[in-house]
Write a protein that holds these residues in place. Structure first.
Motif, mmCIF file in Angstrom:
data_model
loop_
_atom_site.group_PDB
_atom_site.id
_atom_site.type_symbol
_atom_site.label_atom_id
_atom_site.label_comp_id
_atom_site.label_asym_id
_atom_site.label_seq_id
_atom_site.Cartn_x
_atom_site.Cartn_y
_atom_site.Cartn_z
ATOM 1 N N ILE A 82 63.141 -61.180 85.275
ATOM 2 C CA ILE A 82 63.187 -59.775 85.689
ATOM 3 C C ILE A 82 63.412 -58.875 84.484
ATOM 4 N N GLU A 83 64.383 -59.214 83.646
ATOM 5 C CA GLU A 83 64.646 -58.422 82.450
ATOM 6 C C GLU A 83 63.440 -58.435 81.507
ATOM 7 N N ALA A 84 62.811 -59.588 81.364
ATOM 8 C CA ALA A 84 61.630 -59.695 80.503
ATOM 9 C C ALA A 84 60.494 -58.819 81.028
ATOM 10 N N LEU A 129 60.810 -56.100 82.794
ATOM 11 C CA LEU A 129 61.165 -54.701 82.535
ATOM 12 C C LEU A 129 60.839 -54.312 81.096
ATOM 13 N N ILE A 130 61.168 -55.185 80.153
ATOM 14 C CA ILE A 130 60.846 -54.934 78.747
ATOM 15 C C ILE A 130 59.333 -54.875 78.557
ATOM 16 N N VAL A 159 65.327 -62.967 76.511
ATOM 17 C CA VAL A 159 66.346 -62.507 77.447
ATOM 18 C C VAL A 159 66.670 -63.604 78.455
ATOM 19 N N ASP A 160 67.666 -63.347 79.299
ATOM 20 C CA ASP A 160 68.160 -64.368 80.210
ATOM 21 C C ASP A 160 67.385 -64.516 81.510
ATOM 22 N N SER A 161 66.550 -63.533 81.871
ATOM 23 C CA SER A 161 65.865 -63.635 83.158
ATOM 24 C C SER A 161 64.452 -63.084 83.077
#
Length: 70
Positions: free
Chosen positions: A16-18, A20-21, A12-14
């Motif tokens: 933060i998103e990683a 969350l996953i 992913v691009d960030s």
């Protein structure tokens, strides 16, 4: 987790998103790691190659199923 047998289940691009996953996978009982080349989150601009979400090889199929369902 044995760090020699990890597979990437998402890029992913960030960070933060990683994270969350990774949290989603952890809440389903899967040990998860995040790999980002961003100087320990101090330089987010360095995340140009993406941020990887890693799991053990034996958990990869289940992790992909969980991610596909979301």
């Amino acid at each position: 987790m044995d760090f020699t047998e990890l597979v990437t289940v998402a890029v992913v691009d960030s960070r933060i998103e990683a994270e969350l996953i990774a949290g989603l996978l952890r809440s389903n009982g899967i040990k998860t790691g995040v790999n980002a080349d961003d100087a320990g989150a101090q330089e987010p601009a360095l995340q140009l190659q993406g941020v990887q979400v890693l799991v053990a090889t034996q958990d990869a199929e289940e992790a992909r199923k969980i991610l596909a369902a979301r």
